[in-house]
Design a protein around this motif. Structure first.
Motif, PDB file in Angstrom:
ATOM      1  N   SER A  18      25.219  43.488 -45.069  1.00 21.01           N
ATOM      2  CA  SER A  18      26.214  42.785 -45.550  1.00 21.01           C
ATOM      3  C   SER A  18      25.488  42.273 -46.659  1.00 21.01           C
ATOM      4  O   SER A  18      25.658  41.503 -47.939  1.00 21.01           O
ATOM      5  CB  SER A  18      26.391  40.683 -44.961  1.00 21.01           C
ATOM      6  OG  SER A  18      25.434  40.861 -44.190  1.00 21.01           O
TER       7      SER A  18
ATOM      8  N   ASN B 188      35.832  40.984 -50.109  1.00 20.66           N
ATOM      9  CA  ASN B 188      36.753  40.509 -49.231  1.00 20.66           C
ATOM     10  C   ASN B 188      36.664  39.189 -48.394  1.00 20.66           C
ATOM     11  O   ASN B 188      38.040  39.260 -48.457  1.00 20.66           O
ATOM     12  CB  ASN B 188      36.301  41.195 -47.891  1.00 20.66           C
ATOM     13  CG  ASN B 188      36.041  42.440 -48.256  1.00 20.66           C
ATOM     14  OD1 ASN B 188      37.384  43.626 -49.156  1.00 20.66           O
ATOM     15  ND2 ASN B 188      35.144  43.958 -47.535  1.00 20.66           N
TER      16      ASN B 188
ATOM     17  N   ASP C 193      31.103  42.248 -48.335  1.00 15.59           N
ATOM     18  CA  ASP C 193      31.336  40.547 -47.493  1.00 15.59           C
ATOM     19  C   ASP C 193      32.403  39.753 -48.624  1.00 15.59           C
ATOM     20  O   ASP C 193      33.089  38.538 -48.710  1.00 15.59           O
ATOM     21  CB  ASP C 193      30.607  40.068 -46.858  1.00 15.59           C
ATOM     22  CG  ASP C 193      29.933  40.894 -45.341  1.00 15.59           C
ATOM     23  OD1 ASP C 193      31.225  41.723 -45.427  1.00 15.59           O
ATOM     24  OD2 ASP C 193      29.417  41.084 -45.051  1.00 15.59           O
TER      25      ASP C 193
ATOM     26  N   ASP D 267      31.541  50.311 -46.257  1.00 14.12           N
ATOM     27  CA  ASP D 267      30.643  49.907 -45.587  1.00 14.12           C
ATOM     28  C   ASP D 267      29.757  50.457 -45.896  1.00 14.12           C
ATOM     29  O   ASP D 267      30.004  50.818 -44.364  1.00 14.12           O
ATOM     30  CB  ASP D 267      32.253  49.885 -44.214  1.00 14.12           C
ATOM     31  CG  ASP D 267      31.379  48.770 -43.267  1.00 14.12           C
ATOM     32  OD1 ASP D 267      29.863  48.300 -43.584  1.00 14.12           O
ATOM     33  OD2 ASP D 267      31.395  48.216 -42.269  1.00 14.12           O
TER      34      ASP D 267
END
Length: 462
Positions: A139, A122, A119, A135
């Motif tokens: 997170s 990105n 996270d 993924d």
């Protein structure tokens, strides 16, 4: 010199360059005693919060000379006991190594420290029109940890696993040497592929401190959809048919009726029933996304789907995939007080129906609650076995786990598709890989870590 005296000597020496970041604080040691697993915790003797590759190398050299175990620790999200210091020693925490060192937008790659999360990366990449696709579903896991366990996740069917998205690594070896493997080019035939050797090594061969990553362009159009089925067989057959048709889905996730009941209650999903369900996501141009979705919808209808419920706006898509990412917690909510033992089997896609429908029978025979959820686009699926609080609860859960793994192996699959071996899958490796393969793996381990200080007790039973 006693073991306690050896530890005290190492801690004192490490404080010369780590200061208070080398700690024996009780609460911090307790935090590093386990990951998100069902194995007994083991408190490390000390915790070292490192901030540079050089610090990691100095600490490893110090521990190697003294024969003190070192267990790398990232986000603490592992499910197979990877971060549990079963023989004590030092928990080497890389969570403060959070620098994004370089973004090469033109070459679509970057270099990050091991403590960076997906996270965080990105969010940093968004303005450049790029993203990192791997993924794993939480997170909190770090990219270094993802490399160490050879992580995968929801996007693997289109973008590949962490293995396909790593170009090179910086690794601190047991004796304190630092090596850089790979590079920035997309292919090379120069020598042994050491990058792939360290990916999936679970901290037993070296400590990964920096990673060179392959990036991807943010798709022009993204569309998500759910479709529900009256039967689990219909959902699984749809998966196989979509893949065999060559439709380049970005994500294709299966949730059985039990898992959907949990997600509906936990994530407040509206308009969906507690029935076998597929979550789809399509990436590309508006025209290609429409074509992919139409093809998948047509196939699903042939296997009894009730139709697609579309989610094209960002907010709705985010809510849908958050519910999928929260599936583990939703499963635990089905039986408050129960623990969760997560299986990680994978089979060839053509055997997916045999595997999942057979596992469903195994679950019913066990009398346990065990929702099924998985990244079925690459044949990988999980059961979240809810461990009842009765005295024999964990034993019954492990018995079911072994049946599930045995079924996967019988179908030409593997005991682990993405979680790694750690403590939990060691007993299955002889059957899956054979003694000769394990002997070669042990010889690599002895060469790179002759003192056996790096994450001892993991991968090998002996």
């Amino acid at each position: 010199m006693s073991e306690d005296q050896t530890i005290a000597k190492v801690v004192a020496a490490a404080r010369d360059f780590l200061g208070e970041r080398m700690t024996q604080n009780a609460s911090l040691r307790e935090h590093h005693a386990r990951g998100q697993d069902t194995y007994p915790p083991r408190t490390p003797d000390a915790v070292a919060f490192i901030e540079t590759t050089e610090e990691a190398a100095r600490l490893l050299a110090l521990c190697n000379a003294a024969g003190v175990p070192v267990v790398p620790f990232g986000g603490g999200t592992s499910l197979e006991g990877h971060v549990t210091p079963v023989r004590g020693g030092i928990s080497l925490d890389l969570s403060r190594m959070t620098a994004i060192r370089e973004i090469a937008a033109d070459d679509m790659d970057c270099r990050v420290e091991a403590g960076v999360t997906r996270d965080q990366l990105n969010a940093h990449l968004r303005d450049a029109g790029l993203f990192f696709p791997v993924d794993p579903g939480t997170s909190h896991c770090t990219i270094g940890g993802m490399c160490a366990t050879r992580a995968s996740g929801t996007n693997a069917v289109r973008y590949g696993t962490i293995r396909e998205n790593v170009l090179g690594l910086t690794v601190a070896l047991a004796d304190g040497r630092v090596i850089r493997t790979g590079g920035r080019v997309r292919k090379s035939s120069a020598g042994y592929d050491l990058t792939r050797l360290f990916i999936g090594s679970e901290g037993t061969l070296g400590v990964i401190t920096e990673i060179q990553l392959r990036l991807h362009g943010i798709p022009e159009a993204i569309s998500s959809a759910t479709c529900q089925f009256d039967t689990l067989a219909g959902a699984v057959e749809t998966v196989i048919a979509v893949l065999q048709a060559g439709i380049p889905v970005a994500r294709m996730e299966l949730l059985d009726d039990v898992q959907m009941a949990g997600c509906i209650a936990y994530s407040k999903l509206e308009g969906l029933d507690a029935a076998p369900t597929l979550f789809f996501e399509f990436h590309g141009t508006p025209a290609s996304v429409a074509e992919q979705a139409s093809g998948a919808e047509e196939i699903a209808a042939a296997y009894g789907a009730r139709g697609f419920a579309w989610a094209t706006d960002t907010e709705t898509r985010a809510r849908l995939w958050k519910a999928r990412h929260d599936a583990y917690w939703a499963a635990l909510g089905l039986r408050p007080g129960a623990g969760g033992l997560v299986t990680d089997a994978i089979v060839p896609v053509s055997r997916l129906a045999d595997a999942i429908l057979g596992v469903k029978e195994d679950i019913l025979a066990s009398g346990l609650t065990a929702p099924i959820v998985g990244h079925v686009g690459d044949g990988n699926f999980h059961t979240v076995i809810l461990v009842p609080p009765e005295p024999d609860g964990l034993e019954r859960a492990w018995a079911l786990d072994r049946r599930i793994v045995a079924r996967a192996l019988d179908l030409g699959g593997s005991c682990t598709g993405e979680h790694g071996v750690g403590l939990g899958k060691r007993e299955f490796l002889v059957r899956e890989l054979g003694e000769d393969v394990l002997d070669v793996m042990r010889s690599v381990k002895r060469t790179l870590d002759p003192q056996g200080i790096l994450n001892p007790g993991k991968i090998f039973l002996n």
